[in-house]
Write a protein that holds these residues in place. Structure first.
Motif, PDB file in Angstrom:
ATOM      1  N   MET A   1       9.158   8.209   7.579  1.00  0.00           N
ATOM      2  CA  MET A   1       9.139   7.953   6.168  1.00  0.00           C
ATOM      3  C   MET A   1      10.425   8.116   5.676  1.00  0.00           C
ATOM      4  SD  MET A   1       7.267   6.475   4.012  1.00  0.00           S
ATOM      5  CE  MET A   1       5.737   6.273   5.234  1.00  0.00           C
ATOM      6  N   ALA A   2      11.125   9.103   5.917  1.00  0.00           N
ATOM      7  CA  ALA A   2      12.535   9.421   5.488  1.00  0.00           C
ATOM      8  C   ALA A   2      13.549   8.239   5.606  1.00  0.00           C
ATOM      9  CB  ALA A   2      13.085  10.611   6.179  1.00  0.00           C
TER      10      ALA A   2
ATOM     11  N   ASP B   1       0.814  -1.340  -0.110  1.00  0.00           N
ATOM     12  CA  ASP B   1       0.023  -0.074  -0.043  1.00  0.00           C
ATOM     13  C   ASP B   1       0.762   1.416   0.160  1.00  0.00           C
ATOM     14  OD1 ASP B   1      -2.003  -1.691   0.266  1.00  0.00           O
ATOM     15  OD2 ASP B   1      -3.082  -0.868   1.774  1.00  0.00           O
ATOM     16  N   MET B   2       2.020   1.297  -0.385  1.00  0.00           N
ATOM     17  CA  MET B   2       2.877   2.391  -0.840  1.00  0.00           C
ATOM     18  C   MET B   2       2.349   3.515  -1.708  1.00  0.00           C
ATOM     19  SD  MET B   2       5.015   2.581   1.754  1.00  0.00           S
ATOM     20  CE  MET B   2       6.284   3.717   1.433  1.00  0.00           C
ATOM     21  N   GLN B   3       1.107   3.939  -1.761  1.00  0.00           N
ATOM     22  CA  GLN B   3       0.397   4.609  -2.648  1.00  0.00           C
ATOM     23  C   GLN B   3       0.249   6.093  -2.051  1.00  0.00           C
ATOM     24  OE1 GLN B   3      -2.829   1.413  -2.541  1.00  0.00           O
ATOM     25  NE2 GLN B   3      -3.370   2.491  -4.587  1.00  0.00           N
TER      26      GLN B   3
ATOM     27  N   GLU C   1       6.317   7.769  -6.406  1.00  0.00           N
ATOM     28  CA  GLU C   1       7.350   7.676  -7.566  1.00  0.00           C
ATOM     29  C   GLU C   1       8.429   7.103  -7.293  1.00  0.00           C
ATOM     30  OE1 GLU C   1       9.328  11.244 -10.520  1.00  0.00           O
ATOM     31  OE2 GLU C   1       8.053  11.775  -8.780  1.00  0.00           O
ATOM     32  N   GLU C   2       8.939   7.114  -5.899  1.00  0.00           N
ATOM     33  CA  GLU C   2      10.385   6.579  -5.558  1.00  0.00           C
ATOM     34  C   GLU C   2      10.377   4.932  -5.592  1.00  0.00           C
ATOM     35  OE1 GLU C   2       9.831   9.992  -2.536  1.00  0.00           O
ATOM     36  OE2 GLU C   2       8.633   8.565  -3.811  1.00  0.00           O
ATOM     37  N   LEU C   3       9.289   4.560  -5.558  1.00  0.00           N
ATOM     38  CA  LEU C   3       8.977   2.941  -5.785  1.00  0.00           C
ATOM     39  C   LEU C   3       8.280   2.466  -6.911  1.00  0.00           C
ATOM     40  CD1 LEU C   3       8.051   2.375  -1.994  1.00  0.00           C
ATOM     41  CD2 LEU C   3      10.298   2.651  -2.878  1.00  0.00           C
ATOM     42  N   THR C   4       7.937   3.252  -7.780  1.00  0.00           N
ATOM     43  CA  THR C   4       7.143   2.754  -9.178  1.00  0.00           C
ATOM     44  C   THR C   4       7.410   1.420  -9.597  1.00  0.00           C
ATOM     45  OG1 THR C   4       7.311   5.243  -9.702  1.00  0.00           O
ATOM     46  CG2 THR C   4       6.774   3.478 -11.545  1.00  0.00           C
ATOM     47  N   PRO C   5       6.408   0.609  -9.767  1.00  0.00           N
ATOM     48  CA  PRO C   5       6.534  -0.882 -10.118  1.00  0.00           C
ATOM     49  C   PRO C   5       7.184  -0.565 -11.603  1.00  0.00           C
ATOM     50  CG  PRO C   5       4.391  -0.369  -9.107  1.00  0.00           C
ATOM     51  CD  PRO C   5       5.106   1.014  -9.323  1.00  0.00           C
TER      52      PRO C   5
ATOM     53  N   ASN D   1      14.800   2.654   2.522  1.00  0.00           N
ATOM     54  CA  ASN D   1      14.885   1.210   2.824  1.00  0.00           C
ATOM     55  C   ASN D   1      14.092   0.176   2.107  1.00  0.00           C
ATOM     56  OD1 ASN D   1      16.842   1.714   4.913  1.00  0.00           O
ATOM     57  ND2 ASN D   1      15.172   1.542   6.638  1.00  0.00           N
ATOM     58  N   ILE D   2      13.137   0.799   1.621  1.00  0.00           N
ATOM     59  CA  ILE D   2      12.479  -0.040   0.672  1.00  0.00           C
ATOM     60  C   ILE D   2      12.596  -0.091  -0.679  1.00  0.00           C
ATOM     61  CG2 ILE D   2       9.876  -0.645  -0.409  1.00  0.00           C
ATOM     62  CD1 ILE D   2       8.687   0.794   1.939  1.00  0.00           C
ATOM     63  N   GLN D   3      13.230   0.951  -1.213  1.00  0.00           N
ATOM     64  CA  GLN D   3      14.080   1.054  -2.720  1.00  0.00           C
ATOM     65  C   GLN D   3      15.039   0.192  -2.468  1.00  0.00           C
ATOM     66  OE1 GLN D   3      14.788   5.460  -2.566  1.00  0.00           O
ATOM     67  NE2 GLN D   3      13.954   5.567  -4.555  1.00  0.00           N
ATOM     68  N   ALA D   4      15.849   0.346  -1.602  1.00  0.00           N
ATOM     69  CA  ALA D   4      17.167  -0.754  -1.559  1.00  0.00           C
ATOM     70  C   ALA D   4      16.547  -2.257  -1.604  1.00  0.00           C
ATOM     71  CB  ALA D   4      17.976  -0.489  -0.253  1.00  0.00           C
TER      72      ALA D   4
END
Length: 223
Positions: A58-59, A42-44, A114-118, A64-67
């Motif tokens: 969130m910072a 749900d990272m919307q 945007e940082e986690l765009t599938p 961390n999720i990106q990595a």
């Protein structure tokens, strides 16, 4: 109805498990590259706009999720995104309306941040309830991929992330909840989530621990 602003709360990336006061019951579980998958829960925009992205949690959580996504891709570990649709009809939304109103209403609301765009090879799950397993094919997709471990990241900790961990456990899928890869309404909610999962249904890990496990194959090749 917009989500009320969520006040920043401390989440040290160097000591994320400091929030965990209950020992991991499943301490003997270890993330296995051949058994695990990654869930980005749900990272919307609709949910993340409640946070100040320049402050914890969130910072810390976003990078961390990106990595973790990048490492999972490099290791050919499946990545699943749960995404709620906008403008949900009453019959589909059901009792969620009584607690949260109509929910997200626009395509922009529903987009992953945007940082986690599938990417095209990632798996998108249309999600209708708190759990990423309820009314989705996540269980079947994991079985097809031969995966019985799920690394859980995202929001909100004490709702969808915790309930998804419980559902994984109930289906004999080992959940690994990333302490500094989830965010919640407050530090208290965050801590209660970690403690409950550690005691009842899963293993709580730091992002660095999960990242090291996902990078194990790369390290072996370099050796």
């Amino acid at each position: 109805m917009p989500i009320p602003a969520i006040a920043p709360y401390p989440l040290s990336s160097s000591e994320p498990l400091a929030l965990l006061s209950t020992p991991n019951t499943a301490e003997h579980w270890n993330i296995d590259l051949n058994r695990c998958a990654l869930l980005v829960h749900d990272m919307q925009n609709y949910f993340i706009e409640a946070y100040d992205r320049n402050q914890a949690p969130m910072a810390t959580v976003l990078p961390n999720i990106q990595a973790l996504i990048s490492a999972a891709d490099d290791a050919e570990v499946p990545v699943f995104y749960s995404v709620q649709p906008p403008e949900q009809k009453t019959a589909r939304r059901g009792l969620l309306s009584d607690f949260w109103g109509k929910g997200m209403q626009t395509t922009q609301d529903a987009q992953v941040v945007e940082e986690l765009t599938p990417l095209p090879h990632h798996h998108l799950l249309t999600k209708w309830r708190y759990s990423a397993f309820e009314r989705t094919d996540l269980r079947q997709a994991l079985a097809f991929e031969g995966r019985d471990q799920l690394i859980i990241t995202g929001v909100y900790g004490h709702m969808g992330c915790q309930v998804s961990a419980v559902d994984a456990f109930m289906n004999d899928i080992q959940p690994f909840l990333v302490a500094d890869g989830i965010a919640d309404f407050s530090a208290e909610d965050h801590q209660r989530t970690l403690n409950w999962v550690a005691a009842r249904c899963g293993k709580v890990v730091a992002a660095n621990e999960a990242l090291n496990a996902l990078q194990a194959r790369t390290h072996e090749v370099r050796l």
